[in-house]
Design a protein around this motif. Structure first.
Motif, PDB file in Angstrom:
ATOM      1  N   UNK A 196       0.833  -1.210   0.000  1.00  0.00           N
ATOM      2  CA  UNK A 196       0.000   0.000   0.000  1.00  0.00           C
ATOM      3  C   UNK A 196       0.863   1.255   0.000  1.00  0.00           C
ATOM      4  N   UNK A 197       2.006   1.185   0.682  1.00  0.00           N
ATOM      5  CA  UNK A 197       2.884   2.348   0.766  1.00  0.00           C
ATOM      6  C   UNK A 197       3.483   2.684  -0.590  1.00  0.00           C
ATOM      7  N   UNK A 198       3.943   1.671  -1.310  1.00  0.00           N
ATOM      8  CA  UNK A 198       4.530   1.893  -2.627  1.00  0.00           C
ATOM      9  C   UNK A 198       3.490   2.485  -3.580  1.00  0.00           C
ATOM     10  N   UNK A 199       2.264   1.962  -3.491  1.00  0.00           N
ATOM     11  CA  UNK A 199       1.183   2.488  -4.339  1.00  0.00           C
ATOM     12  C   UNK A 199       0.905   3.945  -3.997  1.00  0.00           C
ATOM     13  N   UNK A 200       0.848   4.261  -2.704  1.00  0.00           N
ATOM     14  CA  UNK A 200       0.577   5.638  -2.288  1.00  0.00           C
ATOM     15  C   UNK A 200       1.687   6.580  -2.740  1.00  0.00           C
TER      16      UNK A 200
END
Length: 262
Positions: A196-200
């Motif tokens: 989720x962090x990489x996507x954000x």
């Protein structure tokens, strides 16, 4: 050692693990206070954890949740990830190892200086480099990548290679190294990194429309017993991991690629 200013590097990760810190939540704000001049943006996510227990009723499978926090710079190019047993620095704007090591040092020292956190031991260290290799016009991947790291050509003339992989693990002088060479995969960042962090952070590149390869190098060391954590030793060990990783990356490329990457 020459800096590869034009290397196709798209993601870099450095990590240190330590024995679990109970109640890590109480140290989040003090850590932010020490680094917010550079990393003021905070993301918090919950991740599932699976575990297995033995009981008179047999093996019981359970699931719980754990939290992790990301501290990002304003342009979201650099960030720290903190969990109850690890600190990571990741970026899509890697310049060179001294610059990366200095940032890592600053974050680690800020964490260790928090009153009461009592992180004195480490259990593992690692670095990871992901490269997205796209051949420029009038060139093919074979111009850039040595034949040993490319998937084997089809055994029959009526077959043409669409997608393939070369994956291997090595023991090194300091740890273990995994090399993945992925030809035309369905993604531009290995699935296990697509959190989720990489996507954000918007760090996942669009899939190229022409032939491409991911060169993913993951080099780490683990300790059978926790080792005393001294910042100087941590940086030296990271440098050793990085040095061998770079040598492997250079062996992947052809002489033509070496010239193009400098």
């Amino acid at each position: 050692m020459a800096v590869l200013k034009n290397a196709p590097l798209i993601y870099t990760l450095g990590m240190i693990q330590f024995p679990r810190v109970p109640g890590i939540e109480r140290f989040i704000d003090p850590f932010l206070d020490k680094i917010r001049n550079q990393y003021p943006l905070v993301d918090e996510i919950k991740v599932p954890i699976f575990n297995a227990d033995f009981s008179p009723q047999g093996i019981q499978i359970g699931q719980s949740e754990s939290k992790l926090w990301q501290f990002m710079c304003v342009d979201r190019k650099w960030g720290f990830i903190l969990t109850e047993q690890a600190l990571c620095l990741h970026t899509v704007e890697y310049l060179d190892f001294p610059h990366f090591a200095k940032r890592f040092q600053n974050g680690l020292e800020a964490l260790l200086q928090i009153p009461g956190i009592a992180i004195e031991w480490m259990t593992a260290l690692g670095v990871r480099y992901v490269n997205l290799m796209i051949a420029k016009a009038n060139y093919s991947l074979k111009d850039y990548l040595d034949s040993w790291v490319l998937p084997v050509e089809p055994p029959h003339s009526k077959l043409s290679l669409v997608e393939g992989a070369y994956v291997v693990r090595y023991k090194t002088d300091v740890g273990e190294l995994r090399l993945q060479s992925l030809l035309n995969p369905q993604y531009t960042l290995p699935p296990e990194l697509q959190s989720q962090l990489i996507v954000k952070n918007e760090w996942i590149a669009s899939r190229p429309t022409t032939d491409f390869a991911l060169i993913d190098i993951d080099h780490y060391m683990t300790f059978s017993q926790p080792v005393s954590m001294k910042t100087k030793d941590v940086l030296k060990r990271l440098k050793d991991l990085r040095s061998i990783s770079r040598d492997v990356f250079m062996s992947v490329g052809t002489e033509f690629a070496h010239k193009a990457w400098r």
